[in-house]
Motif scaffolding. Structure first.
Motif, mmCIF file in Angstrom:
data_model
loop_
_atom_site.group_PDB
_atom_site.id
_atom_site.type_symbol
_atom_site.label_atom_id
_atom_site.label_comp_id
_atom_site.label_asym_id
_atom_site.label_seq_id
_atom_site.Cartn_x
_atom_site.Cartn_y
_atom_site.Cartn_z
ATOM 1 N N ARG A 1 33.158 20.374 6.028
ATOM 2 C CA ARG A 1 33.863 21.066 4.943
ATOM 3 C C ARG A 1 34.620 22.274 5.469
ATOM 4 O O ARG A 1 35.693 22.626 4.955
ATOM 5 N N ARG B 1 35.921 13.712 4.907
ATOM 6 C CA ARG B 1 35.820 14.219 3.534
ATOM 7 C C ARG B 1 34.477 13.879 2.887
ATOM 8 O O ARG B 1 34.078 14.515 1.908
ATOM 9 N N ARG C 1 29.097 16.563 5.093
ATOM 10 C CA ARG C 1 28.862 17.995 5.039
ATOM 11 C C ARG C 1 29.007 18.585 6.429
ATOM 12 O O ARG C 1 29.687 19.580 6.630
#
Length: 425
Positions: free
Chosen positions: A284, A398, A401
């Protein structure tokens, strides 16, 4: 190697790198100012000089991983430092003899570029051999923070040195820094990857490194995002001196200060990378970093007068913050996830593609700046930077994590594991 010995080796390695980085930051101001103020270089000539500084990644970027794999890492770094010292010192010598030309600056940039390729691949391959796996991210963050500090202080020192000594004599500082770095690196152990009884063909080794990166669901998209960023960096490298001196009419001393401001963002980014990635995850963080650089790139050429100086400083800070977060995170992941016998080729492959975009960006920017002007060209490149976060959002990144979450699910038949080729997992 004992813990204390590893620490001692690391700090000598770090001191050598820091010394050369300070000199290079000073030289990064002195070289374009030499072209602008001494030789009255055009926008296109500045673009050519900027491109020459990175074009070696296109020429020998892929073979560099194989070359470094066959050399003592210490020897490769020392040799590259000496070559850079001689090349940079040739500029003031030629100037004192009255024969300095733009062609000479381009040739010097080319020599330094080729030496940089071998040095950087050897340098990044050397680090995991002297640092424990769990310390890699913190050491990479420290290295990036140091680089940020040199970006912050180096250009300012360079601007002051240029005012006091002149652009050309200031380049001697850069040359001397390489000599100090070489002397320190000479004290390090001659570390190298264990060699097989018979080396496979060079082409086969290069293809193995390329396949591993290109088909890796995490390293591949990360490489293309970095490529988009470096394409824009190449344009900025070529256009910033032109934009500040000829369009904003900034004094030489202020040019050094403004170019140094990006070091603030880089320093903050390096300091916060571990905290950011721990809180939101490394995957992320990459996407967030991509959008952050886009915002910074659009701020840089905005405004007029003193407002333009403020926008340039703010944009450079934001842009470099995002760039450093992405750089530290992806570099650490490659060092952890790559098989040891593929590491130098993985590093070389990624830098061949991503750093190879820097001279292309410089050349394109130089060509566009003539008819469009530096400000408009910077806006055009800011728009192209949107590709960086988009390519990450269109990839498996995407859904993650942390980048290492993907490796925990790897199976033997996965492309990332099955295309290693020579020297597989």
């Amino acid at each position: 190697m004992h813990v204390d010995e590893r620490a001692g080796v690391f700090w000598r390695w770090w001191t050598a790198g820091t010394t050369s980085m300070v000199g290079s930051a000073v030289g990064a101001v002195a070289l374009p100012l030499t072209a602008l103020t001494v030789l009255d270089a055009s926008a296109f000539q500045l673009g050519v000089i900027a491109a020459a500084s990175y074009v070696a990644w296109i020429v020998i970027g892929l073979p560099a991983g194989v070359i470094v794999q066959r050399l003592p890492l210490r020897g490769a770094q020392v040799g590259a430092d000496l070559a850079r010292a001689v090349a940079v010192a040739s500029i003031p010598l030629t100037w004192w003899w009255g024969h300095l030309t733009v062609a000479h600056l381009v040739l010097t940039a080319l020599v330094v570029s080729f030496a940089n390729v071998l040095f950087d691949v050897a340098n990044s391959t050397f680090l995991p051999s002297i640092v424990e796996r769990e310390q890699l991210q913190s050491r990479n963050s420290l290295t990036s923070a140091t680089h940020a500090a040199t970006l912050l202080s180096g250009p300012s020192l360079g601007g002051l040195a240029v005012q006091a000594l002149g652009a050309v004599p200031t380049l001697l500082v850069d040359s001397a820094s390489y000599l100090v770095s070489a002397a320190l690196l000479r004290t390090l152990p001659a570390t190298r990857v264990d060699a097989p009884d018979r080396w496979p063909p060079i082409g086969e080794l290069i293809r193995a490194g390329w396949r591993y990166v290109a088909y890796h669901p995490v390293m591949g998209p990360s490489m293309w995002a970095a490529t988009a960023m470096n394409f824009v960096c190449g344009a900025q490298f070529a256009l910033f001196p032109l934009y500040l001196v000829r369009e904003l009419h900034a004094p030489v001393g202020l040019v050094g200060v403004l170019l140094a401001v990006e070091g603030v963002g880089a320093l903050v980014g390096a300091a916060l990378t571990t905290r950011i990635t721990t809180r939101i995850g490394t995957a992320r963080a990459l996407v967030a970093a991509g959008f952050t650089t886009v915002v910074g790139a659009f701020l840089i050429p905005w405004g007029t007068g003193w407002l333009a100086y403020a926008a340039f400083a703010a944009g450079s800070t934001v842009f470099s913050l995002g760039t450093v977060v992405l750089s530290v995170t992806t570099r650490t992941y490659r060092q952890i996830a790559s098989p040891p016998d593929l590491l130098s080729r993985v590093m070389a492959t990624v830098r061949f593609v991503s750093w190879g975009a820097i001279p292309v960006g410089g050349l394109v920017a130089g060509a566009l700046a003539g008819p469009l002007g530096a400000r408009a060209t910077l806006f055009v490149f800011a728009a192209t930077l949107v590709c960086a976060p988009v390519v990450l959002l269109l990839s498996p990144v995407r859904h993650l994590r942390d980048l290492t979450d993907h490796d925990q699910g790897d199976q033997p038949g996965h492309p990332a594991a099955s295309t290693v080729g020579v020297g597989g997992r």
